[in-house]
Design an enzyme around this catalytic site. Sequence first.
Site, PDB file in Angstrom:
ATOM      1  N   GLN A 184       0.805  -1.215   0.000  1.00  0.00           N
ATOM      2  CA  GLN A 184       0.000   0.000   0.000  1.00  0.00           C
ATOM      3  C   GLN A 184       0.844   1.274   0.000  1.00  0.00           C
ATOM      4  O   GLN A 184       0.297   2.370  -0.122  1.00  0.00           O
ATOM      5  CB  GLN A 184      -0.943   0.010   1.209  1.00  0.00           C
ATOM      6  N   HIS A 206      -1.063  -4.998  -9.038  1.00  0.00           N
ATOM      7  CA  HIS A 206      -2.398  -4.424  -9.266  1.00  0.00           C
ATOM      8  C   HIS A 206      -2.766  -3.319  -8.291  1.00  0.00           C
ATOM      9  O   HIS A 206      -3.743  -2.605  -8.505  1.00  0.00           O
ATOM     10  CB  HIS A 206      -3.465  -5.521  -9.266  1.00  0.00           C
ATOM     11  N   THR A 243       8.116 -20.775 -15.577  1.00  0.00           N
ATOM     12  CA  THR A 243       8.313 -19.780 -16.632  1.00  0.00           C
ATOM     13  C   THR A 243       7.681 -18.455 -16.220  1.00  0.00           C
ATOM     14  O   THR A 243       6.520 -18.403 -15.812  1.00  0.00           O
ATOM     15  CB  THR A 243       7.678 -20.267 -17.948  1.00  0.00           C
ATOM     16  N   CYS A 331      -9.777  -9.219   1.009  1.00  0.00           N
ATOM     17  CA  CYS A 331      -8.878 -10.371   0.931  1.00  0.00           C
ATOM     18  C   CYS A 331      -9.542 -11.640   1.421  1.00  0.00           C
ATOM     19  O   CYS A 331      -8.876 -12.618   1.700  1.00  0.00           O
ATOM     20  CB  CYS A 331      -7.622 -10.108   1.756  1.00  0.00           C
TER      21      CYS A 331
END
Length: 388
Positions: A184, A206, A243, A331
């Site tokens: 944050q 994000h 990957t 969350c």
Amino acid sequence: MSTSRIYMDWNATAPLLAEARDACLSALDLVGNPSSVHGEGRTVRTLIENARRDVAALCSAKAASVIFTSGATEAANMVLTPDFRMGRTPLKIGRLYASAIEHPAVREGGRFGREAVSEIPVTAAGIVDLEALRTLLANHDRESGLPMVAVMLVNNETGVVQPIAEIAEIVRGHGGILVVDAVQAAGRLPLSIEELGADFLILSSHKIGGPKGAGALVARGEIMMPAPLIRGGGQEKGHRSGTENAVAIAGFAAAARKAAESLTERMRSISSLRDRLEQDMRISAPDVVIHGRDVSRVGNTIFFTLPGMKAETGQIAFDLEGVALSAGSACSSGKVGQSHVLTAMGYDPRQGALRISIGPATTEVEIERCATVFAKVAARRRTTGQAA
């Protein structure tokens, strides 16, 4: 119900930046595997290494110390482990000390057993109790291994800024390792892993306008590192196999570059909007409780309680009026529950609280609209005893 929507939940996720979207779309056209040695593979490898430098620059770290992950939760689970190495030498961590207001990804303790996790209390203002931390570390069993301390820089619910540099000094004095959740804080505060004194920082794409599904664990150096959480082909210098997600990493890097631009000026403008909204809220509802208001907070967050109104009721009321905000941390798979942060601060968690969090795209018109909706919800609470 309003036909237009206002997004006031930037702490949950920031809208995808145009620059990040463009970077993702461009990366989608690259065909090579970044571990391949042919030209196509080297092209993707170059993209990833350039992105590593961009993310490192966001927190004044070395590019080689950035490990890309699928997000902050994976980064937390990676670093929160009793198994470390100092070069090739095993290094034992005996106990994790996590603040009572940490994100669930940290409070769960990562790879530590429940019996090896201790909670650091906080004050009523939501600041880590430094004396309690000193006592915990003074009583730490050194024979069990080194102590690890996890404290977030900016709380995701209250926006309160923790005194990380002072905490780092305490941790260093006891030979410990400091992990800082900077999710944050990135893009809202100047970040320097050296100045903070942290050994590790946790970042999320994000939260700064990048795509979901990308994050990073940033180390202060390359010598002391946690044992891998994901084993396999040895990507990310053996620290995180699999990957690399070049598309998400490209978007993450674009968002990191944008987050570092004009940070002070941008946050001054956002803070001004936040303060204006808070002032209007206190006028229309003088009994509103704004948590953490009297201590240092990041400039985009308001965590508030309207006495007599449950958080879930208030969230629905705002949503019906076209304002998207949250009841604390986003969350828990969409669940609206009691806030562990409020509990840690000594408040009755059954009352609950709502969080407004804004960002660079928030406008004055949206602030005015939010203030109007707040006044409407607060007035309805006073006349009917509930918000909806």
